[in-house]
Motif scaffolding. Structure first.
Motif, mmCIF file in Angstrom:
data_model
loop_
_atom_site.group_PDB
_atom_site.id
_atom_site.type_symbol
_atom_site.label_atom_id
_atom_site.label_comp_id
_atom_site.label_asym_id
_atom_site.label_seq_id
_atom_site.Cartn_x
_atom_site.Cartn_y
_atom_site.Cartn_z
ATOM 1 N N VAL A 1 0.838 -1.199 0.000
ATOM 2 C CA VAL A 1 0.000 0.000 0.000
ATOM 3 C C VAL A 1 0.869 1.243 0.000
ATOM 4 O O VAL A 1 0.521 2.260 -0.631
ATOM 5 N N SER A 2 2.005 1.191 0.682
ATOM 6 C CA SER A 2 2.909 2.342 0.689
ATOM 7 C C SER A 2 3.376 2.685 -0.720
ATOM 8 O O SER A 2 3.534 3.866 -1.065
ATOM 9 N N LEU A 3 3.599 1.671 -1.551
ATOM 10 C CA LEU A 3 3.967 1.922 -2.949
ATOM 11 C C LEU A 3 2.869 2.697 -3.669
ATOM 12 O O LEU A 3 3.140 3.624 -4.439
ATOM 13 N N ILE A 4 1.626 2.315 -3.401
ATOM 14 C CA ILE A 4 0.493 3.013 -4.027
ATOM 15 C C ILE A 4 0.415 4.447 -3.521
ATOM 16 O O ILE A 4 0.188 5.388 -4.306
ATOM 17 N N LYS A 5 0.622 4.627 -2.220
ATOM 18 C CA LYS A 5 0.541 5.971 -1.646
ATOM 19 C C LYS A 5 1.656 6.859 -2.184
ATOM 20 O O LYS A 5 1.439 8.049 -2.441
ATOM 21 N N ILE A 6 2.836 6.313 -2.366
ATOM 22 C CA ILE A 6 3.948 7.071 -2.948
ATOM 23 C C ILE A 6 3.588 7.532 -4.354
ATOM 24 O O ILE A 6 3.811 8.690 -4.729
ATOM 25 N N TRP A 7 3.002 6.610 -5.140
ATOM 26 C CA TRP A 7 2.585 6.966 -6.508
ATOM 27 C C TRP A 7 1.465 7.996 -6.479
ATOM 28 O O TRP A 7 1.481 8.962 -7.248
ATOM 29 N N TRP A 8 0.501 7.836 -5.604
ATOM 30 C CA TRP A 8 -0.680 8.705 -5.549
ATOM 31 C C TRP A 8 -0.293 10.153 -5.230
ATOM 32 O O TRP A 8 -0.791 11.097 -5.855
ATOM 33 N N TYR A 9 0.603 10.330 -4.263
ATOM 34 C CA TYR A 9 0.971 11.677 -3.825
ATOM 35 C C TYR A 9 2.272 12.169 -4.468
ATOM 36 O O TYR A 9 2.667 13.322 -4.249
ATOM 37 N N GLY A 10 2.948 11.324 -5.228
ATOM 38 C CA GLY A 10 4.226 11.718 -5.805
ATOM 39 C C GLY A 10 5.301 11.905 -4.746
ATOM 40 O O GLY A 10 6.116 12.831 -4.832
ATOM 41 N N ALA B 1 11.791 6.688 -1.196
ATOM 42 C CA ALA B 1 12.419 6.182 0.026
ATOM 43 C C ALA B 1 11.442 6.117 1.193
ATOM 44 O O ALA B 1 11.713 5.443 2.198
ATOM 45 N N GLN B 2 10.282 6.777 1.070
ATOM 46 C CA GLN B 2 9.294 6.717 2.148
ATOM 47 C C GLN B 2 8.693 5.323 2.309
ATOM 48 O O GLN B 2 7.961 5.069 3.270
ATOM 49 N N ILE B 3 9.027 4.426 1.416
ATOM 50 C CA ILE B 3 8.640 3.028 1.599
ATOM 51 C C ILE B 3 9.184 2.500 2.938
ATOM 52 O O ILE B 3 8.657 1.558 3.523
ATOM 53 N N GLY B 4 10.255 3.146 3.417
ATOM 54 C CA GLY B 4 10.871 2.715 4.674
ATOM 55 C C GLY B 4 10.185 3.225 5.917
ATOM 56 O O GLY B 4 10.593 2.891 7.028
ATOM 57 N N CYS B 5 9.126 4.030 5.779
ATOM 58 C CA CYS B 5 8.395 4.516 6.961
ATOM 59 C C CYS B 5 7.809 3.345 7.740
ATOM 60 O O CYS B 5 7.361 2.352 7.173
ATOM 61 N N HIS B 6 7.794 3.482 9.047
ATOM 62 C CA HIS B 6 7.296 2.412 9.919
ATOM 63 C C HIS B 6 6.129 2.940 10.748
ATOM 64 O O HIS B 6 6.239 3.990 11.372
ATOM 65 N N MET B 7 4.977 2.258 10.841
ATOM 66 C CA MET B 7 4.686 1.059 10.078
ATOM 67 C C MET B 7 4.124 1.399 8.700
ATOM 68 O O MET B 7 4.173 0.599 7.767
#
Length: 378
Positions: free
Chosen positions: A304-313, A317-323
């Motif tokens: 889902v983080s991948l989708i959120k990164i794409w959605w907001y541009g 590297a924010q894929i590494g945010c926890h959780m």
């Protein structure tokens, strides 16, 4: 003993609530969940405790070792081996971390060996960023065994009835928690100072008591609404959950919210169980496979983080945010998608692997049913 599917449904609801909490849902909902969802697991485990183990403690302890310690060590070691691989693929990085700002780093050989020793000897040292829920296995393992040993010592005096002895264990755990709070003394042999383990003893005992008295507790929709109202007020007032710290007020609020949270979920679960429909089957399945949701929901969040990164541009590297990615998390509804994926993906993958294993296409000895959050009466 006949299987209690109501408890399986309750565990299924509890694990869904845990994932929602980790998905950074709106604050009131998250506060609501945290007032009772982890006590619910300890109560559910204690519900199945059998007095026969007072005369045969090793059978109980060996079941705890097989059902909690071995899976913890196995999966912690697997995540330890994968830790630097997460960095290689960018799933973890040294730029982004958790909501308090902490970040993780690749392990040196020395780091990895030290963590391996901690995993085996203290049920700690696991990968906090990818296995952040693993504390529960240690908490239930330690709490359930200490409950048994303390209860056995109290029962051997002959001064208490069976339920009186359980109540005495609960009172002792509350007394130690009060000492814990007032003195600031920590149990250094336990990661986090033993706060959750001490509370775990109390709620395990509450589960053992409820196994005797739950049939006598009236069930009614009006009481259910009262329970929910109390929990919502508790959420609004920011009452604490099973944290690694505490204050004296918690000695009153957490036993209340933890117990009525269980009663509310048990009532709801009994209604679902009576219908015997698809929802019942789904929640029983989830409740019987909570282990894999505990283990894999955080890595599933990354999808889902991948989708959120794409959605907001956002910065990849924010894929590494926890959780989860914290950007705009209180204003958007990505928490719903995180919650669905965090529960569904681990169960879909595990089911697929089991089916392939049954067909003989692959052999995966690691993917099987493992009794981790349920107690045992027989």
């Amino acid at each position: 003993m006949k299987r209690d599917s109501v408890i399986s449904i309750a565990k299924g609801i509890a694990i869904i609530l845990m994932v929602i909490g980790h998905a950074e849902a709106p604050e009131l909902l998250t506060n609501f969940i945290y007032t009772f969802h982890m006590p619910l697991f300890f109560i559910a485990a204690g519900y199945f405790f059998n007095r026969k183990y007072l005369s045969d403690p090793w059978t109980f302890i060996s079941k705890r070792i097989k059902g909690l310690y071995f899976p913890f060590v196995k999966w912690s070691m697997i995540f330890l081996l994968l830790h630097n691989l997460w960095f290689h693929f960018g799933i973890l990085n040294e730029q982004y971390g958790n909501w308090t700002g902490g970040v993780t780093h690749p392990y040196t050989i020395h780091n990895a060996l030290q963590r391996a020793v901690l995993i085996v000897t203290g049920m700690s040292g696991y990968d906090e960023f990818m296995a952040g829920a693993f504390w529960f296995f240690r908490g239930l393992f330690v709490a359930s065994i200490l409950f048994l040993l303390i209860y056995k010592a109290i029962d051997s005096t002959g001064k208490f009835s069976p339920t009186g002895g359980i109540l005495a264990v609960c009172m002792l755990s509350l007394g130690f928690t009060a000492f814990h709070i007032l003195s600031g003394v920590k149990i250094n042999v336990l990661a986090g100072g033993g706060w959750r383990e001490t509370w775990g003893i109390f709620f395990f005992g509450i589960g053992a008591l409820l196994s005797h008295y739950l049939p006598a507790i009236r069930r009614h929709w009006a009481l259910f609404l009262l329970y929910l109202t109390i929990l919502l007020v508790s959420a609004k007032l920011h009452f604490s959950g099973m944290n690694n710290s505490g204050k004296l007020a918690d000695l009153i609020t957490l036993p209340l919210t933890g117990t009525i949270g269980f009663l509310a979920v048990h009532y709801l679960s009994s209604i679902i169980d009576a219908k015997d429909g698809r929802l019942r089957k789904l929640l029983v399945f989830i409740g019987d496979n909570t282990l894999y949701v505990f283990i894999f929901h955080i890595i599933s969040f990354k999808l889902v983080s991948l989708i959120k990164i794409w959605w907001y541009g956002l910065d990849p590297a924010q894929i590494g945010c926890h959780m989860v990615i914290h950007f705009n998390n209180h204003d958007d509804v990505f928490w719903i998608l995180y919650s669905i994926v965090g529960v569904a993906v681990p169960l879909i993958v595990v089911t697929a692997i089991r089916n392939l294993s049954k067909s003989g296409f692959i052999r995966m000895p690691y993917i099987k049913k493992e009794p981790t959050v349920r107690g045992d009466r027989g």
